[in-house]
Design an enzyme around this catalytic site. Structure first.
Site, mmCIF file in Angstrom:
data_model
loop_
_atom_site.group_PDB
_atom_site.id
_atom_site.type_symbol
_atom_site.label_atom_id
_atom_site.label_comp_id
_atom_site.label_asym_id
_atom_site.label_seq_id
_atom_site.Cartn_x
_atom_site.Cartn_y
_atom_site.Cartn_z
ATOM 1 N N GLY A 154 11.227 6.534 23.455
ATOM 2 C CA GLY A 154 10.514 7.658 24.063
ATOM 3 C C GLY A 154 9.403 7.139 24.952
ATOM 4 C CG LEU A 155 6.704 7.945 28.974
ATOM 5 C CD1 LEU A 155 6.971 6.563 29.585
ATOM 6 C CD2 LEU A 155 6.557 8.977 30.093
ATOM 7 N N GLY A 156 5.542 7.121 25.664
ATOM 8 C CA GLY A 156 4.206 7.447 25.165
ATOM 9 C C GLY A 156 3.378 7.972 26.326
ATOM 10 C CG ASP A 173 4.373 10.393 20.984
ATOM 11 O OD1 ASP A 173 4.760 10.917 19.932
ATOM 12 O OD2 ASP A 173 3.203 9.989 21.164
ATOM 13 C CE1 TYR A 197 -2.707 10.940 21.929
ATOM 14 C CE2 TYR A 197 -0.536 10.968 22.912
ATOM 15 C CZ TYR A 197 -1.372 10.604 21.881
ATOM 16 O OH TYR A 197 -0.866 9.904 20.809
ATOM 17 C CE1 TYR A 218 -11.468 11.491 18.450
ATOM 18 C CE2 TYR A 218 -11.697 12.986 20.318
ATOM 19 C CZ TYR A 218 -10.966 12.047 19.619
ATOM 20 O OH TYR A 218 -9.737 11.664 20.084
ATOM 21 C CG ASN A 261 -1.921 7.138 12.220
ATOM 22 O OD1 ASN A 261 -1.670 5.966 12.471
ATOM 23 N ND2 ASN A 261 -2.174 8.037 13.161
ATOM 24 C CE1 TYR A 269 -0.814 3.376 16.397
ATOM 25 C CE2 TYR A 269 0.058 5.242 15.187
ATOM 26 C CZ TYR A 269 -0.913 4.266 15.365
ATOM 27 O OH TYR A 269 -1.970 4.180 14.499
ATOM 28 N N GLY A 312 1.912 -3.550 21.899
ATOM 29 C CA GLY A 312 0.617 -4.158 21.579
ATOM 30 C C GLY A 312 -0.549 -3.475 22.265
HETATM 31 P P1 NAP Z 1 1.830 0.465 24.145
HETATM 32 O O1 NAP Z 1 2.898 1.397 24.511
HETATM 33 O O2 NAP Z 1 2.113 -0.619 23.164
HETATM 34 O O3 NAP Z 1 1.253 -0.272 25.448
HETATM 35 C C1 NAP Z 1 0.861 0.432 26.574
HETATM 36 C C2 NAP Z 1 0.287 -0.560 27.572
HETATM 37 O O4 NAP Z 1 1.284 -1.508 27.964
HETATM 38 C C3 NAP Z 1 -0.220 0.100 28.823
HETATM 39 O O5 NAP Z 1 -1.398 -0.568 29.228
HETATM 40 C C4 NAP Z 1 0.922 -0.129 29.844
HETATM 41 O O6 NAP Z 1 0.418 -0.163 31.139
HETATM 42 C C5 NAP Z 1 1.448 -1.477 29.394
HETATM 43 N N1 NAP Z 1 2.897 -1.658 29.619
HETATM 44 C C6 NAP Z 1 3.883 -0.740 29.518
HETATM 45 N N2 NAP Z 1 5.081 -1.284 29.751
HETATM 46 C C7 NAP Z 1 4.871 -2.605 30.017
HETATM 47 C C8 NAP Z 1 5.721 -3.678 30.323
HETATM 48 N N3 NAP Z 1 7.033 -3.532 30.429
HETATM 49 N N4 NAP Z 1 5.149 -4.894 30.542
HETATM 50 C C9 NAP Z 1 3.813 -5.055 30.457
HETATM 51 N N5 NAP Z 1 2.940 -4.070 30.138
HETATM 52 C C10 NAP Z 1 3.476 -2.841 29.921
HETATM 53 O O7 NAP Z 1 0.526 1.214 23.617
HETATM 54 P P2 NAP Z 1 0.038 2.669 23.230
HETATM 55 O O8 NAP Z 1 -0.166 3.492 24.438
HETATM 56 O O9 NAP Z 1 -1.096 2.432 22.288
HETATM 57 O O10 NAP Z 1 1.206 3.303 22.337
HETATM 58 C C11 NAP Z 1 2.272 4.037 22.893
HETATM 59 C C12 NAP Z 1 2.179 5.512 22.584
HETATM 60 O O11 NAP Z 1 2.121 5.740 21.182
HETATM 61 C C13 NAP Z 1 0.908 6.221 23.108
HETATM 62 O O12 NAP Z 1 0.928 6.424 24.493
HETATM 63 C C14 NAP Z 1 0.945 7.475 22.268
HETATM 64 O O13 NAP Z 1 1.907 8.373 22.808
HETATM 65 C C15 NAP Z 1 1.388 6.934 20.914
HETATM 66 N N6 NAP Z 1 0.267 6.610 19.984
HETATM 67 C C16 NAP Z 1 0.123 7.367 18.850
HETATM 68 C C17 NAP Z 1 -0.899 7.092 17.956
HETATM 69 C C18 NAP Z 1 -1.045 7.909 16.695
HETATM 70 O O14 NAP Z 1 -2.097 7.807 16.038
HETATM 71 N N7 NAP Z 1 -0.060 8.683 16.318
HETATM 72 C C19 NAP Z 1 -1.799 6.031 18.204
HETATM 73 C C20 NAP Z 1 -1.619 5.272 19.349
HETATM 74 C C21 NAP Z 1 -0.582 5.552 20.229
HETATM 75 P P3 NAP Z 1 1.056 0.669 32.408
HETATM 76 O O15 NAP Z 1 0.941 2.134 32.076
HETATM 77 O O16 NAP Z 1 0.189 0.260 33.539
HETATM 78 O O17 NAP Z 1 2.481 0.207 32.529
#
Ligand code: NAP
Length: 313
Positions: free
Chosen positions: A22-24, A53, A58, A132, A170, A219, A223
């Site tokens: 999915g797309l975050g 997602d 957000y 918050y 979580n 999620y 990293g």
């Molecule tokens: P992530 O998806 O692990 O990493 C996102 C980061 O990686 C962004 O800076 C993105 O930048 C970069 N990126 C994406 N694709 C890449 C690639 N192929 N190569 C290099 N860098 C890349 O981190 P996240 O946003 O923390 O987690 C994903 C999603 O999970 C969130 O967006 C959210 O929807 C969900 N989430 C949920 C919770 C919760 O408590 N339930 C907590 C945290 C996150 P660019 O956009 O510039 O590509």
């Protein structure tokens, strides 16, 4: 697990299914230009993503909804092709607030239902306009609610057709057991969204969830963005890992694609966030190769049991 781009969904315990990729959509609202999320979701849908997602907190759910509706209007997709996950925020745990909160999300999205609605975190904040809420000493103001009562309100949203499936995020094993052992439980959580990637592989929680037919949605699968305001950046950057990069070289893939493939190949759903067209497309190209058993073990051995997202609240 044999996966192809066409069938990259896994079943949920309530008879529905969830796309493994999915797309975050979380991006710092202060630093992200308006419209970025709208464009990213449209590019993702064109690239083949069907799972998005999002969350009320957000602050871009209106853009997600608009992108989905535009793609439906274009004839590219039908509503039933899309899997949208929304989240119940901490200030909305009292059971009487759950349905109005989901209805507010649906109004923002301009959609009739979400595919999955999850309790974002197991602890509650004081209800009110402040998302918050803090006291004069800067400490969060928590609120006593019974998670089981919140869960019953989610069950009612599923019965009303406002959410096709319901789950959590979580939650640890104890919190999952509390819901599953609730007298009169109508639906168990179909999924638990938690941090999950090669440096935080969640072996115990994953095993527990497998035994109970709860899908783990990982999620921060790449990293995180390493934004110091909410990420523990003392952990090394995942995508620089030599093992992930070496395995990537073999398949002509990036470390990001290897990290994502590792999780989907073991049945963990991944929701990488990217608002960059090239990286959105890159992250989808993980269904045309598979890792060997030895490579899966090598990646599992990278586990450091360290969270990037510390959730200090
Ligand atoms: P992530 O998806 O692990 O990493 C996102 C980061 O990686 C962004 O800076 C993105 O930048 C970069 N990126 C994406 N694709 C890449 C690639 N192929 N190569 C290099 N860098 C890349 O981190 P996240 O946003 O923390 O987690 C994903 C999603 O999970 C969130 O967006 C959210 O929807 C969900 N989430 C949920 C919770 C919760 O408590 N339930 C907590 C945290 C996150 P660019 O956009 O510039 O590509």
């Amino acid at each position: 697990m044999n996966l192809s781009a066409e069938s990259h969904r896994i079943p949920l315990s309530d008879g529905n299914s969830i796309p493994l990729l999915g797309l975050g959509t979380y991006a710092d609202p202060q630093k992200t230009p308006k419209g970025s999320c709208l464009e990213a979701v449209k590019i993702a849908i064109d690239a083949g993503y069907r799972h998005i997602d999002g969350a009320f907190v957000y602050f871009n759910e209106h853009e997600v909804g608009q992108a989905i509706r535009e793609k439906i209007a274009e004839g590219k997709i039908k509503r039933e092709d899309i899997f949208y996950c929304g989240k119940l925020w901490n200030t909305c745990h009292p059971p009487e607030l759950v349905r109005p909160t989901l209805e507010k999300t649906l109004k923002i999205l301009q959609l009739d239902y979400v595919d999955l609605y999850i309790i974002e975190l197991p602890m509650a904040f004081k209800p009110g306009d402040a998302l918050y809420p803090k006291d004069e000493n800067g400490k969060f103001i928590y609120h006593e609610t019974d998670l089981c009562a919140t869960w019953e309100a989610l069950e009612a949203c599923k019965d009303a057709g406002l959410a096709k499936s319901i789950g959590v995020s979580n939650f640890n094993r104890r919190q999952l057991e509390m819901i599953m052992n609730k007298p009169g439980l109508k639906y168990k959580p179909v999924s638990n969204q938690v941090e999950c990637h090669p440096y935080f592989t969640q072996p115990k929680l994953l095993e527990f969830c497998r035994q109970h037919d709860i899908v783990i949605v990982g999620y921060s699968p790449l990293g995180t963005s390493r934004d110091e305001s909410w990420v523990n950046v003392s952990s090394p950057p995942l995508l620089k890992d030599p093992v992930l990069n070496a395995i990537g070289k073999k398949y002509n893939k990036t470390a990001a694609q290897i990290a994502l493939r590792f999780n989907v190949q073991r049945g963990v759903v991944v929701i990488p966030k990217s608002f960059n067209p090239q990286r959105i497309r890159e992250n989808f190209q993980i269904f045309d190769f598979s890792l060997t058993e030895k490579e899966m073990k090598e990646i599992e051995a990278l586990n450091k049991n360290v969270r990037y997202v510390e959730l200090l609240m």
